[in-house]
Design a protein around this motif. Structure first.
Motif, PDB file in Angstrom:
ATOM      1  N   LYS A   5       0.855  -1.187   0.000  1.00  0.00           N
ATOM      2  CA  LYS A   5       0.000   0.000   0.000  1.00  0.00           C
ATOM      3  C   LYS A   5       0.888   1.233   0.000  1.00  0.00           C
ATOM      4  N   TYR A   7       1.021   5.566   0.266  1.00  0.00           N
ATOM      5  CA  TYR A   7       0.326   6.778   0.691  1.00  0.00           C
ATOM      6  C   TYR A   7       1.249   7.980   0.551  1.00  0.00           C
ATOM      7  N   GLU A  39       3.957  -0.797   4.452  1.00  0.00           N
ATOM      8  CA  GLU A  39       3.440   0.287   3.607  1.00  0.00           C
ATOM      9  C   GLU A  39       4.576   1.177   3.114  1.00  0.00           C
ATOM     10  N   ASP A  61      -2.774   4.799  -2.716  1.00  0.00           N
ATOM     11  CA  ASP A  61      -4.023   4.362  -2.090  1.00  0.00           C
ATOM     12  C   ASP A  61      -4.701   5.498  -1.342  1.00  0.00           C
ATOM     13  N   LYS A 242      -7.618   3.816   5.260  1.00  0.00           N
ATOM     14  CA  LYS A 242      -7.324   2.490   4.721  1.00  0.00           C
ATOM     15  C   LYS A 242      -8.571   1.659   4.465  1.00  0.00           C
ATOM     16  N   ARG A 244     -11.302   0.810   6.261  1.00  0.00           N
ATOM     17  CA  ARG A 244     -11.714  -0.221   7.217  1.00  0.00           C
ATOM     18  C   ARG A 244     -12.977   0.134   7.978  1.00  0.00           C
TER      19      ARG A 244
END
Length: 246
Positions: A5, A7, A39, A61, A242, A244
């Motif tokens: 992932k 960012y 990440e 992401d 993220k 969730r």
């Protein structure tokens, strides 16, 4: 790392010597709150004109937009560049989390209005109320209806963009948090701050004559009496960024 992932932190503030030496700069502060193993996190100093390439946006992401000493209602070239970037990110449905200035610039970029607060500075630890009808309240996080957060701002979103939803407010500020669709969230306070950072900023504001020393002394005393709900804010921010929130 392939498949990791990825960012980006859009850094809108300059590090002070104190924050750099004690916390590894504001990037380090955000890493401690948001980063998890495996990440990749990149930093773009957008206030200095460093922006991700348009062709790279699809590789991320999500993005975080930080606080700043600059005005989100100002007309600096980099502010307009950031507004254009937000529009592009929204058009491809990227997750964006905006903090303080980041919250305000999201509001402006999406069609809202930002200005000085008519009631002046909000500095210290403040309790905000979460909307019981928001997806946050209904999520698996099971957050309490009131959360304490560190605040340090004199501007605020005065008018929300169309289609945006207020999801938290306080006695002083009507739009403490908002969501825009499922991909954008703004938080007026600073979930990433520790109290030593707040006290350091108060000293800087005195030094630059932004606030009176008597106000600063009172603010420091009040801040010592309250603790921000740091862990709850961490769970909320990580879960939103993220994907969730269920």
């Amino acid at each position: 790392m392939e498949g990791a992932k990825r960012y980006g932190v859009l850094m809108c503030a300059e590090d002070s010597d104190y924050v750099r030496n004690k916390h590894g700069g504001y990037f380090g502060v955000f890493m401690r709150m948001l980063a998890e193993e495996g990440e990749r996190w990149d930093m773009y100093k957008v206030a200095r004109g460093e922006f991700p390439e348009e062709r790279e946006l699809c590789l991320y992401d999500g993005f975080v937009i930080t606080g700043s000493c600059n005005d989100a209602h100002g007309n600096d070239p980099w502010v307009h560049h950031l507004i254009n970037l937000i529009s592009k990110l929204n058009s491809i449905n990227k997750k964006i989390l905006g903090i303080c200035f980041g919250h305000q610039i999201l509001g402006r970029a999406l069609g809202g209005k930002v200005s000085r607060s008519p009631s002046g500075w909000d500095i210290g630890v403040r309790t905000i109320t979460l909307s019981t009808s928001s997806s946050l309240a209904l999520s698996s996080l099971k957050l309490p209806s009131n959360l304490s957060i560190i605040e340090c701002h004199r501007d605020e979103i005065r008018e929300l963009p169309r289609k945006a939803e207020v999801i938290a407010w306080s006695e002083k500020t009507g739009i403490e948090m908002f969501k825009y669709g499922d991909n954008i969230m703004g938080i007026q306070g600073h979930p990433e701050y520790t109290k030593d950072i707040l006290l350091h900023l108060i000293d800087r504001l005195i030094h630059h004559n932004f606030i009176m020393e008597s106000f600063a002394v009172e603010t420091k005393l009040k801040a010592e009496m309250w603790e921000p709900d740091t862990k709850a804010w961490q769970r909320l921010c990580v879960s939103f960024l993220k994907g969730r929130l269920l």
